[in-house]
Design a protein around this motif. Sequence first.
Motif, PDB file in Angstrom:
ATOM      1  N   THR A 100       0.831  -1.193   0.000  1.00  0.00           N
ATOM      2  CA  THR A 100       0.000   0.000   0.000  1.00  0.00           C
ATOM      3  C   THR A 100       0.867   1.245   0.000  1.00  0.00           C
ATOM      4  OG1 THR A 100      -1.969   0.997   1.011  1.00  0.00           O
ATOM      5  CG2 THR A 100      -0.215   0.249   2.514  1.00  0.00           C
ATOM      6  N   ASP A 101       0.227   2.402  -0.152  1.00  0.00           N
ATOM      7  CA  ASP A 101       0.928   3.679  -0.321  1.00  0.00           C
ATOM      8  C   ASP A 101       0.527   4.638   0.794  1.00  0.00           C
ATOM      9  OD1 ASP A 101       1.885   3.076  -3.214  1.00  0.00           O
ATOM     10  OD2 ASP A 101      -0.276   2.780  -3.301  1.00  0.00           O
ATOM     11  N   VAL A 102       1.519   5.240   1.431  1.00  0.00           N
ATOM     12  CA  VAL A 102       1.253   6.094   2.590  1.00  0.00           C
ATOM     13  C   VAL A 102       1.659   7.535   2.302  1.00  0.00           C
ATOM     14  CG1 VAL A 102       1.627   6.416   5.059  1.00  0.00           C
ATOM     15  CG2 VAL A 102       1.686   4.110   4.085  1.00  0.00           C
ATOM     16  N   ARG A 103       0.718   8.441   2.538  1.00  0.00           N
ATOM     17  CA  ARG A 103       0.948   9.880   2.393  1.00  0.00           C
ATOM     18  C   ARG A 103       0.556  10.591   3.685  1.00  0.00           C
ATOM     19  NH1 ARG A 103       1.577  11.963  -2.804  1.00  0.00           N
ATOM     20  NH2 ARG A 103       1.596  10.373  -4.441  1.00  0.00           N
ATOM     21  N   MET A 104       0.799  11.896   3.745  1.00  0.00           N
ATOM     22  CA  MET A 104       0.537  12.663   4.965  1.00  0.00           C
ATOM     23  C   MET A 104      -0.258  13.921   4.651  1.00  0.00           C
ATOM     24  SD  MET A 104       3.232  13.688   7.992  1.00  0.00           S
ATOM     25  CE  MET A 104       4.176  14.915   7.058  1.00  0.00           C
ATOM     26  N   THR A 105      -1.299  14.145   5.442  1.00  0.00           N
ATOM     27  CA  THR A 105      -2.138  15.323   5.250  1.00  0.00           C
ATOM     28  C   THR A 105      -1.427  16.601   5.712  1.00  0.00           C
ATOM     29  OG1 THR A 105      -3.125  15.171   7.453  1.00  0.00           O
ATOM     30  CG2 THR A 105      -4.194  13.921   5.669  1.00  0.00           C
ATOM     31  N   LYS A 106      -2.087  17.721   5.450  1.00  0.00           N
ATOM     32  CA  LYS A 106      -1.530  19.022   5.832  1.00  0.00           C
ATOM     33  C   LYS A 106      -1.306  19.131   7.327  1.00  0.00           C
ATOM     34  CE  LYS A 106      -4.227  22.605   5.246  1.00  0.00           C
ATOM     35  NZ  LYS A 106      -4.986  23.693   4.548  1.00  0.00           N
ATOM     36  N   ASP A 107      -2.151  18.429   8.101  1.00  0.00           N
ATOM     37  CA  ASP A 107      -2.008  18.490   9.560  1.00  0.00           C
ATOM     38  C   ASP A 107      -1.319  17.249  10.126  1.00  0.00           C
ATOM     39  OD1 ASP A 107      -4.241  17.054   8.775  1.00  0.00           O
ATOM     40  OD2 ASP A 107      -5.444  17.597  10.516  1.00  0.00           O
ATOM     41  N   GLY A 108      -0.588  16.522   9.274  1.00  0.00           N
ATOM     42  CA  GLY A 108       0.297  15.481   9.763  1.00  0.00           C
ATOM     43  C   GLY A 108      -0.322  14.130  10.046  1.00  0.00           C
ATOM     44  N   ASP A 141      -1.789   8.207  -5.757  1.00  0.00           N
ATOM     45  CA  ASP A 141      -1.503   9.330  -6.655  1.00  0.00           C
ATOM     46  C   ASP A 141      -1.151  10.612  -5.903  1.00  0.00           C
ATOM     47  OD1 ASP A 141      -2.306   7.442  -8.471  1.00  0.00           O
ATOM     48  OD2 ASP A 141      -3.947   8.624  -9.308  1.00  0.00           O
ATOM     49  N   ASP A 142      -0.586  11.541  -6.660  1.00  0.00           N
ATOM     50  CA  ASP A 142      -0.301  12.871  -6.112  1.00  0.00           C
ATOM     51  C   ASP A 142      -1.567  13.688  -5.893  1.00  0.00           C
ATOM     52  OD1 ASP A 142       2.420  12.552  -5.891  1.00  0.00           O
ATOM     53  OD2 ASP A 142       2.923  13.659  -7.710  1.00  0.00           O
ATOM     54  N   SER A 143      -2.682  13.223  -6.442  1.00  0.00           N
ATOM     55  CA  SER A 143      -3.956  13.914  -6.223  1.00  0.00           C
ATOM     56  C   SER A 143      -5.066  12.886  -6.047  1.00  0.00           C
ATOM     57  CB  SER A 143      -4.294  14.840  -7.399  1.00  0.00           C
ATOM     58  OG  SER A 143      -4.800  14.104  -8.497  1.00  0.00           O
ATOM     59  N   LEU A 144      -6.195  13.355  -5.552  1.00  0.00           N
ATOM     60  CA  LEU A 144      -7.360  12.506  -5.321  1.00  0.00           C
ATOM     61  C   LEU A 144      -8.202  12.293  -6.576  1.00  0.00           C
ATOM     62  CD1 LEU A 144      -8.275  14.273  -1.992  1.00  0.00           C
ATOM     63  CD2 LEU A 144      -7.932  11.801  -2.132  1.00  0.00           C
TER      64      LEU A 144
END
Length: 269
Positions: A60-68, A75-78
Motif C-alpha cells: 500500500t501507499d502512505v501519504r501525509m495530510t496538511k495536519d500530519g 496518486d499525487d492527487s485525489l
Amino acid sequence: MNLRWTSTGLSLALLLAVAGYVFAQGPIILAHRGGAYEFEENTMEAFRACYERGIRGFETDVRMTKDGVLVILHDDSLDRTHNATGPVEQKTADELQDVVTKKGQKMLFLDELLDYFADKPGVYIELEMKISNKKLYPDSVIDDYCKKLYSAAEARKHEDSTYVYSSFDERPLKAIHALDAKAPMSLIASKPCSAEFIERAKQLGADRIACQLKGTSREDIEQAHKSGLGVNCWPGRAAEDYLLTRGLGADVHCTDIPTVIQGVKEKLE
C-alpha cells in the motif's frame, strides 16, 4: 486482459516443475494496492477481501495530510480515485472524513489499516512511502513523516508479522534506517535487477529490493541473494508473470490480481 489459467500458463508451469524451479511455497503473493485490478485500490474492502481469500502479502501507499495525519493513497492527487480533487497534502484529516472513492467507499487512513491487521499473525505488508514528489515533500518534512509512520506501524504490528518500509526515494529509507538500523527496508526501481541497483540498496542499508520483472534474470536474483537481499518482482498482471517470478527464484511477487494468483498457486501446490 486475459486473467484465465491459460494453456500457455499451464505449459510454463510444467516446464518450471521439470526444471526444478517450482519451490514448495513459491514467492509471497503481494496484493498491490490491495489488488488494484480486482477491487477499488487501497480500500479496506480490497485488503479485507484478499485476506479472507487466504492472501497474506499486501502493498500500500502512505501519504501525509496538511495536519500530519497518515493516509492511504497512491496518486499525487485525489482526482482519479476519489470524489475530490487535489493533493491530500493540501487537506486536513477532517476535510478528508467526507471524501469517498468513485464507488462510495470511505477514504482509508493508515491507522484503520493497521488496526485491521493488528491481531493477524503471519502478515507481510510493504508500506510504500509515497513521498518522492519534492514539491509536496521537501526535505524538511521527511523526518517527521518517517517517525510517524514507523511509530504507528511498529506499535500495531503483530509479533509474527513483517512490515517493510519501501520507497523509490532514498530520503525516507535513510530516515527509517536512522530510526532503526534493523528495520526491514526495500528500495524500489522501475527497472530490472542489476549489480548497480543491488549495490545502491546495500549502501542504503536496505535488506530487500523491488525491481521490474521484465529484464530480470535468475542470475541477477541469485546475485541479490548472495548480497543478502530479498527480491520482489513486479508488476504482476497475468498468471504467467507469477510463474516467471516463481521460476526466477524471487521472494515476492507484487500483483494487481492477487486472488487470481492465489488460485494459480493452489493449483501448483
